[in-house]
Scaffold this active site. Sequence first.
Site, PDB file in Angstrom:
ATOM      1  N   TYR A 112      -2.024  -8.630  -4.101  1.00 53.56           N
ATOM      2  CA  TYR A 112      -2.624  -8.392  -3.091  1.00 53.56           C
ATOM      3  C   TYR A 112      -3.440  -9.943  -2.647  1.00 53.56           C
ATOM      4  O   TYR A 112      -3.682 -10.124  -1.552  1.00 53.56           O
ATOM      5  CB  TYR A 112      -3.994  -7.374  -3.515  1.00 53.56           C
ATOM      6  N   LEU A 155     -12.246   0.564   7.200  1.00 55.60           N
ATOM      7  CA  LEU A 155     -12.648  -0.505   8.022  1.00 55.60           C
ATOM      8  C   LEU A 155     -11.999  -0.068   9.341  1.00 55.60           C
ATOM      9  O   LEU A 155     -12.504  -0.299  10.460  1.00 55.60           O
ATOM     10  CB  LEU A 155     -12.088  -1.698   7.534  1.00 55.60           C
ATOM     11  N   THR A 174     -14.411   0.985   0.933  1.00 55.14           N
ATOM     12  CA  THR A 174     -13.355   1.693   1.334  1.00 55.14           C
ATOM     13  C   THR A 174     -12.643   2.430   0.558  1.00 55.14           C
ATOM     14  O   THR A 174     -12.927   2.275  -1.032  1.00 55.14           O
ATOM     15  CB  THR A 174     -12.406   0.824   2.125  1.00 55.14           C
ATOM     16  N   ASN A 191      -4.906  -4.632  10.335  1.00 51.41           N
ATOM     17  CA  ASN A 191      -5.890  -4.113   9.208  1.00 51.41           C
ATOM     18  C   ASN A 191      -5.334  -3.136   8.139  1.00 51.41           C
ATOM     19  O   ASN A 191      -5.786  -3.162   7.091  1.00 51.41           O
ATOM     20  CB  ASN A 191      -7.094  -3.180   9.820  1.00 51.41           C
ATOM     21  N   LYS A 243      -2.970 -11.651   0.636  1.00 48.81           N
ATOM     22  CA  LYS A 243      -4.022 -12.034   1.726  1.00 48.81           C
ATOM     23  C   LYS A 243      -4.345 -13.593   1.817  1.00 48.81           C
ATOM     24  O   LYS A 243      -4.900 -14.014   2.833  1.00 48.81           O
ATOM     25  CB  LYS A 243      -5.358 -11.564   1.151  1.00 48.81           C
ATOM     26  N   ASP A 250       5.115   2.448  11.237  1.00 52.26           N
ATOM     27  CA  ASP A 250       5.013   1.786   9.947  1.00 52.26           C
ATOM     28  C   ASP A 250       4.956   0.284  10.304  1.00 52.26           C
ATOM     29  O   ASP A 250       5.885  -0.320  10.812  1.00 52.26           O
ATOM     30  CB  ASP A 250       5.969   1.756   8.913  1.00 52.26           C
ATOM     31  N   ASP A 290      -2.079   4.641  12.242  1.00 49.58           N
ATOM     32  CA  ASP A 290      -2.220   4.942  11.073  1.00 49.58           C
ATOM     33  C   ASP A 290      -0.909   6.029  10.450  1.00 49.58           C
ATOM     34  O   ASP A 290      -0.400   6.913  11.480  1.00 49.58           O
ATOM     35  CB  ASP A 290      -3.401   5.938  10.650  1.00 49.58           C
TER      36      ASP A 290
END
Length: 304
Positions: free
Chosen positions: A171, A19, A205, A100, A175, A73, A38
């Site tokens: 997770y 993404l 992904t 993201n 989220k 990071d 990244d």
Amino acid sequence: MSGLMDGRVVIVTGAGRGLGRAHALAFAAEGAKVVVNDIGVGSDGSATGESPGEQVVEEIRAAGGEAVVNGDDVADWAGAENLIRTALDNFGRLDVLVNNAGFLRDRMLANMSEEEWDAVIRVHLKGHFAPMRHAISHWRAEAKAGNPVDARIINTSSGAGLMGSIGQGNYAAAKAGIATLTVQAAAEFARYGVTVNAIAPSARTRMTVGAGGEMAERMAPPEEGFDEMAPENVSPLVVWLGSTESKDVTGRVFEVEGGKVSVADGWRHGDVIDKGDRWDPKELGPVVEKLIAGSQPPTPVYGA
């Protein structure tokens, strides 16, 4: 030809693959200057030694766009500050932050380790807050100095965070926190000319291809026709939310999959039964039954 993002500077975290890569390329295609963040880790956060962010920057430049790579990071306080500084030092401004970055450490809660919990909460939840905190420091200073600010933050939640997901408690909790953090930040940042929204995307992904069962079937690319699970389907909404056109939209969470876009409604106050005095525990059975009977049933947890 002018683009929707001409003159705007965008940071996309976790932009080396999936993404994030799709977002970075889409922003650049609309004229944005992009900081591609990244750190080159696997889907579980382990080091790979790869530099996918550099490859995305090369793609953008080859298409005539402007981009730089950042390897900080995002969940590290100083790293997140340097990420914001990368945009300012290279392009002189910052207009959009797309949070993201993330990875998975899936396990049933009864078997989950402390490290698996902490790692996922850190990269997702703190990894959203830390860049956001340093970005708003810059925008607040600009606003107080009398400089116009028309900035955007787009966070990445998930259906797991909105509904829950079996085997992904860490997770899902992170989220869900991001969704509430979005609403909170939108209320606090509006005075500085900053909108804050979130997406809950469904796409193919590295974090979804390893899923089994029904999820694996949904994520498999079709032999022909429209690929509903292509990550590129999510990016148009993210780009629009980063544009000046979205200035009146804030504090919202959008679900997006394929060609479908919807607004997810969060927690709302329900019906109230007021005794006007303290309840006795023995009285509350019928009260709770009546309240539940009059409420909408919750959406089932994914995988339940």
